[in-house]
Design a protein around this motif. Structure first.
Motif, PDB file in Angstrom:
ATOM      1  N   ALA A  18       0.837  -1.208   0.000  1.00  0.00           N
ATOM      2  CA  ALA A  18       0.000   0.000   0.000  1.00  0.00           C
ATOM      3  C   ALA A  18       0.867   1.252   0.000  1.00  0.00           C
ATOM      4  O   ALA A  18       0.562   2.230  -0.687  1.00  0.00           O
ATOM      5  N   LEU A  19       1.964   1.242   0.758  1.00  0.00           N
ATOM      6  CA  LEU A  19       2.877   2.389   0.773  1.00  0.00           C
ATOM      7  C   LEU A  19       3.516   2.611  -0.602  1.00  0.00           C
ATOM      8  O   LEU A  19       3.642   3.740  -1.067  1.00  0.00           O
ATOM      9  N   GLU A  20       3.906   1.517  -1.242  1.00  0.00           N
ATOM     10  CA  GLU A  20       4.494   1.642  -2.585  1.00  0.00           C
ATOM     11  C   GLU A  20       3.467   2.160  -3.585  1.00  0.00           C
ATOM     12  O   GLU A  20       3.773   3.036  -4.399  1.00  0.00           O
ATOM     13  N   ASP A  21       2.241   1.623  -3.520  1.00  0.00           N
ATOM     14  CA  ASP A  21       1.188   2.079  -4.429  1.00  0.00           C
ATOM     15  C   ASP A  21       0.870   3.557  -4.225  1.00  0.00           C
ATOM     16  O   ASP A  21       0.756   4.321  -5.182  1.00  0.00           O
ATOM     17  N   ALA A  22       0.740   3.954  -2.969  1.00  0.00           N
ATOM     18  CA  ALA A  22       0.434   5.355  -2.677  1.00  0.00           C
ATOM     19  C   ALA A  22       1.583   6.267  -3.113  1.00  0.00           C
ATOM     20  O   ALA A  22       1.354   7.365  -3.626  1.00  0.00           O
ATOM     21  N   SER A  23       2.813   5.806  -2.946  1.00  0.00           N
ATOM     22  CA  SER A  23       3.965   6.599  -3.374  1.00  0.00           C
ATOM     23  C   SER A  23       4.001   6.733  -4.896  1.00  0.00           C
ATOM     24  O   SER A  23       4.304   7.810  -5.427  1.00  0.00           O
TER      25      SER A  23
ATOM     26  N   ALA B 198      -3.058   4.263   5.202  1.00  0.00           N
ATOM     27  CA  ALA B 198      -3.817   3.948   6.421  1.00  0.00           C
ATOM     28  C   ALA B 198      -5.295   3.764   6.110  1.00  0.00           C
ATOM     29  O   ALA B 198      -5.957   2.873   6.640  1.00  0.00           O
ATOM     30  N   ARG B 199      -5.815   4.596   5.223  1.00  0.00           N
ATOM     31  CA  ARG B 199      -7.221   4.482   4.819  1.00  0.00           C
ATOM     32  C   ARG B 199      -7.457   3.101   4.184  1.00  0.00           C
ATOM     33  O   ARG B 199      -8.456   2.441   4.459  1.00  0.00           O
ATOM     34  N   TYR B 200      -6.529   2.673   3.351  1.00  0.00           N
ATOM     35  CA  TYR B 200      -6.647   1.354   2.724  1.00  0.00           C
ATOM     36  C   TYR B 200      -6.536   0.239   3.767  1.00  0.00           C
ATOM     37  O   TYR B 200      -7.300  -0.727   3.733  1.00  0.00           O
ATOM     38  N   MET B 201      -5.601   0.366   4.704  1.00  0.00           N
ATOM     39  CA  MET B 201      -5.413  -0.686   5.698  1.00  0.00           C
ATOM     40  C   MET B 201      -6.626  -0.841   6.610  1.00  0.00           C
ATOM     41  O   MET B 201      -6.914  -1.930   7.077  1.00  0.00           O
TER      42      MET B 201
ATOM     43  N   ALA C  21     -13.370   2.187  -3.324  1.00  0.00           N
ATOM     44  CA  ALA C  21     -13.409   1.266  -2.189  1.00  0.00           C
ATOM     45  C   ALA C  21     -12.520   0.057  -2.466  1.00  0.00           C
ATOM     46  O   ALA C  21     -12.543  -0.522  -3.544  1.00  0.00           O
ATOM     47  N   GLY C  22     -11.702  -0.297  -1.500  1.00  0.00           N
ATOM     48  CA  GLY C  22     -10.837  -1.461  -1.636  1.00  0.00           C
ATOM     49  C   GLY C  22      -9.565  -1.182  -2.407  1.00  0.00           C
ATOM     50  O   GLY C  22      -8.870  -2.115  -2.807  1.00  0.00           O
ATOM     51  N   THR C  23      -9.230   0.079  -2.624  1.00  0.00           N
ATOM     52  CA  THR C  23      -8.003   0.433  -3.336  1.00  0.00           C
ATOM     53  C   THR C  23      -7.264   1.522  -2.555  1.00  0.00           C
ATOM     54  O   THR C  23      -7.833   2.190  -1.706  1.00  0.00           O
ATOM     55  N   VAL C  24      -6.004   1.678  -2.892  1.00  0.00           N
ATOM     56  CA  VAL C  24      -5.240   2.807  -2.376  1.00  0.00           C
ATOM     57  C   VAL C  24      -5.609   3.987  -3.267  1.00  0.00           C
ATOM     58  O   VAL C  24      -5.500   3.914  -4.482  1.00  0.00           O
ATOM     59  N   TYR C  25      -6.090   5.071  -2.662  1.00  0.00           N
ATOM     60  CA  TYR C  25      -6.515   6.212  -3.481  1.00  0.00           C
ATOM     61  C   TYR C  25      -6.280   7.512  -2.731  1.00  0.00           C
ATOM     62  O   TYR C  25      -6.072   7.524  -1.521  1.00  0.00           O
ATOM     63  N   PHE C  26      -6.286   8.594  -3.494  1.00  0.00           N
ATOM     64  CA  PHE C  26      -6.233   9.937  -2.925  1.00  0.00           C
ATOM     65  C   PHE C  26      -7.573  10.607  -3.181  1.00  0.00           C
ATOM     66  O   PHE C  26      -8.193  10.396  -4.222  1.00  0.00           O
ATOM     67  N   THR C  27      -8.004  11.430  -2.237  1.00  0.00           N
ATOM     68  CA  THR C  27      -9.230  12.191  -2.436  1.00  0.00           C
ATOM     69  C   THR C  27      -8.944  13.324  -3.432  1.00  0.00           C
ATOM     70  O   THR C  27      -7.793  13.608  -3.754  1.00  0.00           O
ATOM     71  N   ARG C  28      -9.987  13.979  -3.903  1.00  0.00           N
ATOM     72  CA  ARG C  28      -9.801  15.101  -4.838  1.00  0.00           C
ATOM     73  C   ARG C  28      -8.937  16.196  -4.227  1.00  0.00           C
ATOM     74  O   ARG C  28      -8.098  16.784  -4.895  1.00  0.00           O
ATOM     75  N   GLU C  29      -9.178  16.482  -2.962  1.00  0.00           N
ATOM     76  CA  GLU C  29      -8.398  17.515  -2.284  1.00  0.00           C
ATOM     77  C   GLU C  29      -6.928  17.109  -2.179  1.00  0.00           C
ATOM     78  O   GLU C  29      -6.024  17.930  -2.361  1.00  0.00           O
ATOM     79  N   GLU C  30      -6.667  15.840  -1.888  1.00  0.00           N
ATOM     80  CA  GLU C  30      -5.283  15.364  -1.799  1.00  0.00           C
ATOM     81  C   GLU C  30      -4.593  15.428  -3.159  1.00  0.00           C
ATOM     82  O   GLU C  30      -3.419  15.805  -3.241  1.00  0.00           O
ATOM     83  N   ILE C  31      -5.317  15.096  -4.212  1.00  0.00           N
ATOM     84  CA  ILE C  31      -4.748  15.198  -5.565  1.00  0.00           C
ATOM     85  C   ILE C  31      -4.420  16.647  -5.885  1.00  0.00           C
ATOM     86  O   ILE C  31      -3.353  16.957  -6.437  1.00  0.00           O
ATOM     87  N   ARG C  32      -5.312  17.568  -5.525  1.00  0.00           N
ATOM     88  CA  ARG C  32      -5.068  18.984  -5.773  1.00  0.00           C
ATOM     89  C   ARG C  32      -3.821  19.455  -5.020  1.00  0.00           C
ATOM     90  O   ARG C  32      -2.992  20.194  -5.558  1.00  0.00           O
ATOM     91  N   LEU C  33      -3.649  19.001  -3.785  1.00  0.00           N
ATOM     92  CA  LEU C  33      -2.461  19.364  -3.013  1.00  0.00           C
ATOM     93  C   LEU C  33      -1.187  18.838  -3.672  1.00  0.00           C
ATOM     94  O   LEU C  33      -0.178  19.547  -3.744  1.00  0.00           O
ATOM     95  N   LEU C  34      -1.217  17.596  -4.155  1.00  0.00           N
ATOM     96  CA  LEU C  34      -0.048  17.035  -4.831  1.00  0.00           C
ATOM     97  C   LEU C  34       0.287  17.815  -6.105  1.00  0.00           C
ATOM     98  O   LEU C  34       1.456  18.077  -6.392  1.00  0.00           O
ATOM     99  N   GLU C  35      -0.741  18.176  -6.852  1.00  0.00           N
ATOM    100  CA  GLU C  35      -0.515  18.957  -8.072  1.00  0.00           C
ATOM    101  C   GLU C  35       0.097  20.316  -7.746  1.00  0.00           C
ATOM    102  O   GLU C  35       1.010  20.778  -8.438  1.00  0.00           O
ATOM    103  N   GLU C  36      -0.376  20.956  -6.688  1.00  0.00           N
ATOM    104  CA  GLU C  36       0.174  22.254  -6.294  1.00  0.00           C
ATOM    105  C   GLU C  36       1.615  22.123  -5.817  1.00  0.00           C
ATOM    106  O   GLU C  36       2.453  22.975  -6.122  1.00  0.00           O
ATOM    107  N   LEU C  37       1.919  21.054  -5.078  1.00  0.00           N
ATOM    108  CA  LEU C  37       3.295  20.840  -4.638  1.00  0.00           C
ATOM    109  C   LEU C  37       4.240  20.644  -5.820  1.00  0.00           C
ATOM    110  O   LEU C  37       5.409  21.016  -5.759  1.00  0.00           O
TER     111      LEU C  37
END
Length: 152
Positions: free
Chosen positions: A28-33, A61-64, A89-105
């Motif tokens: 899960a850590l590798e997938d999220a990374s 953690a959400r996935y676990m 559901a049942g996958t490693v995922y980012f919320t829309r807000e988390e994706i927006r934060l990653l894009e801004e970073l």
């Protein structure tokens, strides 16, 4: 490559992981990374922003907590349902807000942009160089052709 460690993930989960859960958590850590690098950019592990590590840990953690992707739980006459998980559901995922934060970073900005376009081999010229026509709304002139010698 993972932006967070198993020990950091263990600190966010309120139970002790068995051997199978440790293996799943590492995946899960590798997938999220990998997803963080896709939505953001491929930061070197040692120089990745702290927020990237935080978002990777939140996603793992959400996935676990719900690896099977259950959206409803029933115990006796009580039912609990999660409607905000949806197709992820049942996958490693980012919320829309988390994706927006990653894009801004990563320095990406959403929205519409305009880019000047001109014919191959032409050079931009000022309005007095010929080849420009006036516009009805009183703004700048509009380039109609690229040849300053012939109007057509």
């Amino acid at each position: 490559m993972a932006y967070a460690t198993l020990d950091e993930l263990k600190g966010r989960i309120d139970w002790d992981l068995d051997a199978d859960e440790l293996r799943i958590a590492a995946g899960a850590l590798e997938d999220a990374s990998d997803m963080a690098a896709t939505y953001g950019r491929d930061w070197p592990e040692e120089t990745a922003p702290r927020l990237v590590r935080t978002l990777v840990l939140k996603s793992a953690a959400r996935y676990m907590r719900n690896p099977s992707g259950y959206v409803q739980s029933r115990a006796g006459d009580e039912t609990l349902q999660w409607s905000d998980i949806g197709r992820d559901a049942g996958t490693v995922y980012f919320t829309r807000e988390e994706i927006r934060l990653l894009e801004e970073l990563a320095g990406r900005k959403r929205g519409i942009v305009s880019a000047p376009v001109m014919a191959w081999g032409t050079k931009p010229r000022g309005p007095d160089a010929g080849g420009y026509v006036p516009v009805d709304y009183g703004g700048d002139t509009f380039p109609l052709f690229s040849d300053g010698v012939s109007p057509w």
